[in-house]
Design a protein around this motif. Structure first.
Motif, PDB file in Angstrom:
ATOM      1  N   TYR A  42       0.856  -1.190   0.000  1.00 49.15           N
ATOM      2  CA  TYR A  42       0.000   0.000   0.000  1.00 49.15           C
ATOM      3  C   TYR A  42       0.889   1.236   0.000  1.00 49.15           C
ATOM      4  N   THR A  44      -9.171  -0.799   4.301  1.00 45.10           N
ATOM      5  CA  THR A  44      -8.448  -1.869   3.622  1.00 45.10           C
ATOM      6  C   THR A  44      -7.991  -2.934   4.607  1.00 45.10           C
ATOM      7  N   GLU A  45      -7.419  -2.497   5.720  1.00 47.72           N
ATOM      8  CA  GLU A  45      -6.879  -3.448   6.703  1.00 47.72           C
ATOM      9  C   GLU A  45      -7.960  -4.361   7.254  1.00 47.72           C
ATOM     10  N   MET A  52      -0.830  -6.433   5.208  1.00 47.69           N
ATOM     11  CA  MET A  52      -0.684  -5.187   4.463  1.00 47.69           C
ATOM     12  C   MET A  52       0.634  -4.522   4.828  1.00 47.69           C
ATOM     13  N   ILE A  96      -1.998  -1.450  -3.775  1.00 48.73           N
ATOM     14  CA  ILE A  96      -2.965  -0.364  -3.757  1.00 48.73           C
ATOM     15  C   ILE A  96      -2.149   0.920  -3.786  1.00 48.73           C
ATOM     16  N   GLY A 102     -11.352   2.218   0.570  1.00 44.09           N
ATOM     17  CA  GLY A 102     -10.332   1.271   1.016  1.00 44.09           C
ATOM     18  C   GLY A 102     -10.853  -0.151   1.042  1.00 44.09           C
ATOM     19  N   GLU A 103     -12.093  -0.324   1.460  1.00 42.42           N
ATOM     20  CA  GLU A 103     -12.706  -1.651   1.495  1.00 42.42           C
ATOM     21  C   GLU A 103     -12.921  -2.198   0.080  1.00 42.42           C
ATOM     22  N   ALA A 127      -9.622  -3.329  -1.497  1.00 43.54           N
ATOM     23  CA  ALA A 127      -9.143  -4.588  -0.928  1.00 43.54           C
ATOM     24  C   ALA A 127      -9.962  -5.771  -1.431  1.00 43.54           C
TER      25      ALA A 127
END
Length: 333
Positions: free
Chosen positions: A64, A81-82, A92, A120, A296-297, A300
């Protein structure tokens, strides 16, 4: 070296069950999981992730790149994302490019050299051509907060021009005509397009754009203070301020108060991003919603499907903004 087979024999389960426990899947009963964990502890087993990645040709890591590691905007995006990656048992690696072309390229190369399965990229300085060439190398990646037509299927961003338009249109609809604009650094695409939206809204109302009511900052709160003071010092009348983001808006409000102006009684202020602290200011900040956590979601989930799934999931490319009306704007009589 202790093997999975030895752990399975001590736990009284199959090697496949031990692997599922190691990979933290949801298909193992809790009682069985505890048996396996106890056997691993007894034997001193430690999973060799390097060997596993060599065998599968996957490291189960996503690289990232973000401009900075501080600030609510990037924190919210990375948190989204995490969360998704953690639930998928992926890791990540986060690095900062600092909006510098060479630094961004170095960080991308570093992540690829560490065999990250996908990237990303929230990059602002590398050229479109660089990213197009990277995509041509079949590197699985998502580019966030930026749209490049040639690789649009890998990009996800907000319609920043529309966001800038909606922010200023909200002030115009409230009766304001003299509107100051505090921008982020103009070498950034989102700063440029938000300003374009601001100008479009003014043009619709027949109001000429003037540089006297414009000041360029850095998207940080301190620059909001500085830019607001610069416009005040020009002694050009204004009744409202549209800001490039919420951090600059918070800085602008501070400067307005220092100069004896009340928000929104004397001056209306609108931000951009709707980061977490916007609803905790006093008064609460009117702003344009940028669903950074959701982006972010999305990024991912799409990469998980591309790299570890069937690759059929589509990526929404441009999200629509909306105005969140709170307490820093009011009708101008």
């Amino acid at each position: 070296m202790v093997t999975i087979k030895q752990v399975s024999e001590l736990a009284g389960v199959s090697s496949a069950t031990v692997s599922r426990v190691i990979n933290n899947t949801d298909t193992v009963k809790e009682k069985t999981r505890l048996q396996v964990l106890e056997a691993m502890a007894t034997l001193g087993y430690r999973h060799n992730t390097i060997a596993a990645s060599l065998a599968s040709n996957k490291t189960h890591t996503i690289g990232y790149v973000v401009p900075e590691l501080h600030g609510s905007f990037f924190g919210a995006m990375m948190a989204g994302t995490e969360k998704v990656l953690r639930h998928a048992n992926k890791h990540m690696f986060v690095v900062a490019g600092h909006s510098d072309e060479k630094q961004e390229q170095r960080e991308i190369d570093a992540l690829l050299s560490r065999r990250c399965d996908a990237l990303i990229l929230h990059v602002e300085a590398v050229s479109d051509d660089y990213l197009i060439n990277l995509a041509a190398q079949d590197v699985p990646m998502v580019i966030v907060n930026r749209y490049i037509e040639a690789i649009g299927d890998r990009c996800i961003s907000l319609n920043n021009e529309m966001g800038g338009y909606l922010a200023t249109r909200h002030l115009l609809d409230a009766g304001h005509r003299d509107i100051a604009y505090l921008s982020g650094a103009m070498f950034k695409a989102d700063a440029q397009t938000r300003l374009e939206g601001h100008k479009r809204a003014l043009a619709e109302f027949g109001i000429p754009y003037t540089d006297a009511l414009f000041s360029e900052g850095t998207f940080q709160a301190e620059s909001g203070e500085r830019c607001m003071q610069a416009i005040i010092d020009r002694q050009v009348p204004f009744t409202a301020v549209a800001c490039g983001n919420d951090e600059m808006a918070s800085g602008a409000i501070n400067t307005l108060r220092i100069n004896g102006w009340r928000v929104p009684e004397d001056i209306s202020v609108i931000g951009f991003d709707n980061i977490d602290f916007a609803s905790y200011l006093t008064p609460k900040l009117t702003t344009v919603d940028y669903p950074v956590r959701h982006i972010g979601e999305i990024a991912a989930n799409w990469l998980l499907n591309q790299v570890y799934g069937d690759g059929r999931q589509s990526l929404p490319h441009i999200l629509s903004p909306s105005v969140i009306v709170r307490g820093t704007t009011r009708n101008y009589a």
